[in-house]
Write an enzyme that holds these catalytic residues in place. Structure first.
Site, PDB file in Angstrom:
ATOM      1  N   ASP A  88      -3.424  25.745  -3.736  1.00  0.00           N
ATOM      2  CA  ASP A  88      -4.788  25.734  -3.225  1.00  0.00           C
ATOM      3  C   ASP A  88      -4.752  25.669  -1.695  1.00  0.00           C
ATOM      4  OD1 ASP A  88      -7.742  25.425  -4.288  1.00  0.00           O
ATOM      5  OD2 ASP A  88      -7.550  23.900  -2.730  1.00  0.00           O
ATOM      6  N   TRP A  89      -5.515  24.781  -1.061  1.00  0.00           N
ATOM      7  CA  TRP A  89      -5.512  24.684   0.395  1.00  0.00           C
ATOM      8  C   TRP A  89      -4.183  24.219   0.953  1.00  0.00           C
ATOM      9  CZ3 TRP A  89      -7.880  26.126   4.700  1.00  0.00           C
ATOM     10  CH2 TRP A  89      -9.129  26.730   4.585  1.00  0.00           C
TER      11      TRP A  89
ATOM     12  N   TRP B 276     -17.420  29.728  -6.835  1.00  0.00           N
ATOM     13  CA  TRP B 276     -17.015  28.349  -6.568  1.00  0.00           C
ATOM     14  C   TRP B 276     -17.623  27.847  -5.263  1.00  0.00           C
ATOM     15  CZ3 TRP B 276     -15.726  23.749  -7.750  1.00  0.00           C
ATOM     16  CH2 TRP B 276     -15.109  22.904  -6.823  1.00  0.00           C
TER      17      TRP B 276
ATOM     18  N   ASP C 171      -6.145  29.935 -14.475  1.00  0.00           N
ATOM     19  CA  ASP C 171      -6.933  29.720 -13.263  1.00  0.00           C
ATOM     20  C   ASP C 171      -7.870  30.907 -13.047  1.00  0.00           C
ATOM     21  OD1 ASP C 171      -7.939  29.319 -10.727  1.00  0.00           O
ATOM     22  OD2 ASP C 171      -6.000  28.944  -9.786  1.00  0.00           O
TER      23      ASP C 171
ATOM     24  N   HIS D 255      -5.814  25.834 -12.687  1.00  0.00           N
ATOM     25  CA  HIS D 255      -5.718  25.876 -11.227  1.00  0.00           C
ATOM     26  C   HIS D 255      -4.853  24.748 -10.683  1.00  0.00           C
ATOM     27  CE1 HIS D 255      -6.865  26.538  -7.085  1.00  0.00           C
ATOM     28  NE2 HIS D 255      -7.311  25.305  -6.979  1.00  0.00           N
TER      29      HIS D 255
END
Length: 294
Positions: free
Chosen positions: A120-121, A161, A247, A276
């Protein structure tokens, strides 16, 4: 100095599976960053970076396995997350703010022989860092993430999202994690919510979707394009990719595209049931990943 909130320590008492000693680094801006530091110092260091809306709790299942293999694990909480300080003003949270804080941590701890572990980030930020300090990195374990180059349309899944995120500033993090990872116990899901007594603590959480570079001149986009060139042409280390195939946002299509960018990245480990937050399925892949990294 930046005005910030600090989550009361009692919020973190008796979290299941999270019995790690806290460490803190005071940054030049006056903010205190929390990080975990487990295992022996002197060999390979696994730098484990989380994303939204998680924190270092996400790596509680992976840390013991990595340490048992003889390595060191450093897992920070980004500012606005976990046990780290949480600036009051949403505008403080920018791409460069987060990236610079990670670079400062790496330098302060003088981390070497780093295996970047990101999702993710953690990937949007972390994948831009080895270009700046390539001598410190020799491994990559990448999971359900992307490079924010700003030169391709964002997926509909991400746009949905971001829209939901913007309509729900007091995101129900425990419920979100329970839906995304149905194997979590109620206490584990609640642990993800522990850092946030109320919505005032969630500025960092709610800001991230709006920081994803969505145009070529967006903050972070040029850095990400330069990072893409590094991974394509200059990366010399070993790589392992793990994909949570369930995901809907950063799943197989995105990850297979990223694999083409990473020089000599082998076939990924695919988890059909993994979502995810694929770290929550790490029992299914961590031994294989460590073996591949050597």
């Amino acid at each position: 100095m930046i005005e910030a909130l600090r989550t009361p320590e009692e919020r973190f008492e008796n979290l299941p599976g999270y019995n790690f000693r806290p460490h803190y680094l005071e940054h030049a801006n006056g903010l205190r960053m929390h990080y975990l530091d487990e295992g022996k110092i002197g060999g390979r260091t696994f730098l484990c970076l989380h994303g939204q809306p998680t924190w270092s709790y996400l790596y509680r299942r992976m840390i013991p396995a990595i340490v048992a293999a003889g390595h060191r694990v450093v897992a920070p909480d980004l500012f606005g997350f976990g046990k780290s300080d949480k600036p009051r003003e949403d505008a403080v949270y920018t791409f460069d703010f987060h990236r610079d804080s990670l670079i400062a941590l790496i330098r302060a701890l003088n981390l070497q022989q780093i295996t970047l572990v990101c999702q993710d980030w953690g990937g949007l930020l972390g994948l831009t860092i080895p270009k700046k300090m390539p001598e410190r990195f020799d491994g990559l374990l990448v999971m359900n993430t992307a490079l924010g180059t700003g030169d391709r349309p964002l997926t509909q899944g991400f746009l949905d999202w971001r829209a939901w995120n913007n309509k729900n500033p007091d995101m129900a993090i425990a419920k979100l994690m329970q839906r995304s990872c149905p194997q979590l116990s109620p206490a584990e899901a609640a642990a993800y919510e522990a850092p946030y007594p109320d919505l005032h603590y969630k500025g960092g959480v709610r800001r991230f979707p709006n920081l994803v570079p969505d145009s070529p001149d967006a903050p972070g986009a040029e850095l990400s394009r330069r990072a893409k060139e590094f991974w394509q042409n200059d990366w010399q280390g070993k790589s392992v990719m793990v994909i949570g195939m369930a995901d809907p946002v950063l799943g197989a299509p995105v990850m297979h595209g990223l694999r083409k960018v990473i020089r000599n990245c082998p076939e990924p480990i695919e988890l059909p049931e993994g979502g995810h937050f694929v770290q929550e399925w790490s029992d299914l892949f961590i031994a294989q990943a460590l073996e591949r990294l050597g």
